[in-house]
Scaffold this active site. Structure first.
Site, short mmCIF file in Angstrom:
data_model
loop_
_atom_site.label_atom_id
_atom_site.label_comp_id
_atom_site.label_asym_id
_atom_site.label_seq_id
_atom_site.Cartn_x
_atom_site.Cartn_y
_atom_site.Cartn_z
N SER A 696 0.80 -1.22 0.00
CA SER A 696 0.00 0.00 0.00
C SER A 696 0.83 1.27 0.00
CB SER A 696 -0.96 0.00 1.20
OG SER A 696 -0.25 -0.06 2.41
N LYS A 739 -6.57 3.50 8.59
CA LYS A 739 -5.60 4.47 8.07
C LYS A 739 -6.14 5.89 8.16
CE LYS A 739 -3.48 1.17 4.85
NZ LYS A 739 -3.31 0.79 3.44
#
Length: 790
Positions: A696, A739
């Site tokens: 990511s 996140k």
């Protein structure tokens, strides 16, 4: 050697010794576990190098050897201060060398001597000796005669108790009329300690030595008599046990004839009632009656009877058909869940759905839920709230660190101390077959040579199989289909796929600042004030101070550290009150540092300004979401790629993909195509001590690299997450909510996300969306236009 041969040999030696003068210097051999007396004849096995050399030298010269006992028998090579100074000059009668280099020697004690000094110490000990001469007893009076007779009688009694008394031994004892020789003969055959034997050896006066031997003999007679008595008592006890057994059997026969029941019959009858009331399954009922019949035929005190009793106790105590009644008041259950836990709407909805379906289908199988999320978000306490809402029993076991399969499925009855596994233990403890059964830390299970506990859980956690769960100890099918299993984990990565497939995973993400504030005001502050013995009026906490605790003193997805800081506040106030200060103690932003010290975290970004080659990524860890900085730098070299920061294989591949994308698009970026001929690329992801992995951070790496190539800074308020391809496409990633919460804690205002993650925005709380702008993108061109303004 025969007795006649020994006597001839001794007489020859005595005749030789009359005129022989013993040498002043002799080789010394230290012996252990024995003290040599005069006239003592015994074989010695010699294995130590110094001892073998001493024997060989003695045989080579005149056959004389000085034998002294070492103080500690465990020392292999004793020094001179570790050997007693008084010993016996002995003569070697025979010597035989063995194949392994050791020596077998037959020695005879000649004279008592004392070591004057050590002449040689290297290859063997040589000592200068002084012969100790005993004064002969001039006249044997009545006292000495009585003492000698007493010693003879005690010796005969001891030998008789040991079964070693013969007519020859008695003749030898009677034939000795010298007190010193009698004392030495008896002492050499007594089982004395080394220190006691050495004391006897060093006594020069024959009468005194005989008195000491007499004292030791008296003690030995008592010990031998006591030993014989103990052995006799043991034999009597065995005979008594056998006699008691026959008497009990006769009593039982008499009771049966009279029609009266004994204790064993009472026990059997009691078990029959318990088996009937337990309402077991057909297989269990059949097995219980079979084991009861076995118990009836056994002796009640036998070891096997105890094993059967324990097994029957488990069978009758398990809740085969005992259930608690579920409360299907959905509104009440919702109220209970909302009272105990703030937010967590997804989990609460799933529980209420289960109760709703159960209301219409009572035979529905229990679900296998797995709460997955960072520490401190309330996974375990949520299980207790579910049990409270359903009015069910609650059982909790921790699976963290378990490596033995028997902990789950139990041990087989063939082993001593065997018992059922933790699942049946929990059901017995709850007393119902439909509790809320919580298994904590399912991701911390281990495996070793004792088996794999996670594989043992497959049957218990499969709704299609657990109606006939088989424990090794019980060896009978037990129905677990009514149990509501709830498992907790921080990550699902370490859970085997076969086990994970049997669970319904529900993610519990971290809390926002607003949610933490509400939870602290409703639950944490009142609980800590109560536990620390304070009152709410004593220490009011302002909203600003509470927010500062959340943002500047903790940085976590859960609430554990927040509760610890509130607890620390309460303790400080409690101490002030205990010291006599009067309240109230109002906690504000201005005086908070006096209680908790300087702030530990800073909510604003670590970057003070936008910088070239520094981009902000987002990471998902087991403790929630975090900000991840990616640095890229160009240095002189030959076009190599340097990657640091403890990056895993997947993350290193992302860095290579980012470099390949940049090299393929140098022209469109306005960069010289030959820039990599004399430049190396260094990509670093702090902190360097923490291992990192995952795809990511791909677009963050590409952005930092292109920023370094174009010499344009990356906007510090923009964070990004997404996987990059060689053609610049941005692929979706996981953990978007975690996140986003991590970015919110770090003060980020804009987050770039993959276009395919747009659907995940529905799960993000509205207050987070108000503070952070989410921009979905499909390719790197859009990322660069937002982050670098290219």
């Amino acid at each position: 050697m025969a007795e006649t041969d020994k006597d001839d040999l001794i007489s020859i030696i005595e005749e030789d010794e009359k005129d022989a003068t013993l040498p002043e210097t002799l080789p010394l051999m230290s012996v252990r576990d024995i003290v040599i007396f005069n006239d003592m004849l015994l074989p010695l096995f010699v294995g130590r190098e110094k001892s073998v050399r001493a024997v060989e030298e003695a045989v080579a010269k005149n056959g004389y050897l000085f034998l002294a006992t070492q103080k500690d028998p465990d020392i292999e090579n004793p020094e001179q201060d570790q050997i007693f100074s008084v010993g016996t000059v002995s003569r070697i009668l025979r010597m035989l060398k063995l194949p392994d280099g050791s020596v077998k020697a037959l020695v005879q004690g000649i004279a008592k001597a004392r070591i004057v000094k050590y002449v040689s110490k290297r290859s063997l000990y040589r000592v200068k000796i002084e012969i100790i001469k005993e004064e002969p007893v001039k006249e044997i009076d009545l006292e000495i005669e009585a003492l000698m007779r007493n010693v003879r009688e005690h010796s005969e009694k001891i030998l008789d108790l040991r079964g070693e008394m013969t007519s020859d031994v008695g003749t030898i004892l009677e034939s000795i009329d010298d007190p010193g020789k009698l004392a030495d003969l008896v002492a050499s055959n007594l089982r004395l300690k080394i220190d006691e034997s050495q004391i006897l050896l060093e006594l020069i006066d024959p009468v005194e030595r005989l008195k000491k031997v007499n004292d030791l003999l008296s003690r030995e007679v008592e010990l031998s008599s006591m030993q014989v008595k103990i052995q006799s008592d043991v034999r009597d006890e065995i005979s008594k046990s056998q006699r008691d057994y026959f008497l009990r059997e006769q009593v039982r026969a008499i009771h049966r004839e009279l029609g009266e029941a004994d204790d064993k019959a009472h026990e059997i009858e009691d078990y029959k009632k318990k088996i009937k009331s337990a309402k077991m399954s057909k297989e269990a009922d059949k097995e219980a009656l079979k084991q009861l019949k076995r118990l009836e035929q056994m002796h009640p005190d036998s070891a096997e009877a105890s094993v059967v009793r324990t097994y029957l106790d488990w069978l009758v105590d398990l809740p085969w058909s005992k259930s608690t009644k579920d409360i299907f008041d959905i509104k009440r259950a919702k109220k209970v869940l909302n009272k105990d836990h703030f937010a967590l709407d997804k989990v609460k909805d799933r529980i209420l759905e289960y109760l709703s379906v159960r209301k219409f289908n009572p035979m529905m199988k229990g679900p296998i839920l797995c709460f997955m999320g960072p520490p401190g978000v309330g996974k375990t306490s949520l299980g207790q709230a579910i049990a409270h809402a359903m009015k069910r029993k609650f059982v909790r076991i921790s699976l963290g660190g378990i490596r033995d399969e028997a902990e789950i499925r139990g041990h087989r009855r063939t082993y001593i101390g065997s018992m059922p596994g933790r699942i049946l233990h929990g059901l017995k403890q709850s007393g119902a077959n439909n509790p809320v059964f919580m298994m904590d830390e399912i991701d911390k299970l281990g495996s070793d040579f004792r088996g794999d506990p996670s594989s043992a859980l497959l049957e218990a956690l499969d709704p299609e199989q657990n109606s006939a769960f088989s424990d090794h100890y019980l060896n009978l099918p037990f129905d677990l289909s009514k149990v509501m299993f709830i498992l907790t984990a921080n990550l699902t990565d370490t859970i085997p796929s076969a086990l994970l497939d049997r669970m319904e995973v529900i993610s519990l993400t971290g809390y926002t600042e607003e949610e933490k504030t509400m939870i602290a005001q409703r639950h944490l502050i009142p609980r800590q004030i109560r536990e620390n013995g304070l009152k709410a009026k004593t220490m009011p906490i302002t909203p600003g101070a509470l927010l500062q605790i959340i943002t500047e003193y903790t940085s976590e997805a859960g609430l554990r550290n927040l509760e610890r800081e509130i607890g620390a506040l309460c303790r400080k106030v409690a101490r002030k009150i205990a010291e006599g200060d009067k309240g109230p103690f109002r906690i504000t932003k201005n005086n908070l540092h006096k209680y908790l010290g300087v702030p530990k975290y800073f909510p604003e970004m670590d970057q003070e300004s936008s910088q070239v080659g520094l981009s902000t990524g987002l990471a998902w860890t087991q403790v929630g979401g975090e900000v991840l900085y990616v640095e890229a730098s160009l240095i002189g070299g030959k076009g190599e790629l340097i990657i640091t920061g403890q990056l895993g294989d997947v993350m290193q591949e992302s860095a290579r993909a980012a470099l390949s994308y940049a090299r393929a698009n140098l022209a469109s970026l306005g960069v010289k195509e030959n820039i990599f001929e004399n430049m190396d690329v260094h990509i670093h992801v702090p902190a360097g001590a923490i291992p990192k992995d995952g795809p990511s951070a791909g677009i963050a790496m590409a952005t930092a690299l292109i920023s370094a190539l174009t010499n344009k800074p990356v906007n510090k308020d923009v964070a990004m997450t997404g996987e990059i391809t060689l053609r610049g496409r941005v692929l979706p990633v996981g953990g978007l909510k975690e996140k986003a919460l991590g970015a919110l804690r770090a003060g980020i205002s804009t987050i770039i996300i993959p276009e395919k993650n747009r659907r995940d925005l529905a799960e993000i709380p509205s207050n987070v969306k108000r503070k952070i702008s989410f921009v979905p993108v499909k390719n790197m061109d859009r990322v660069l236009s937002l982050a670098i303004n290219l």
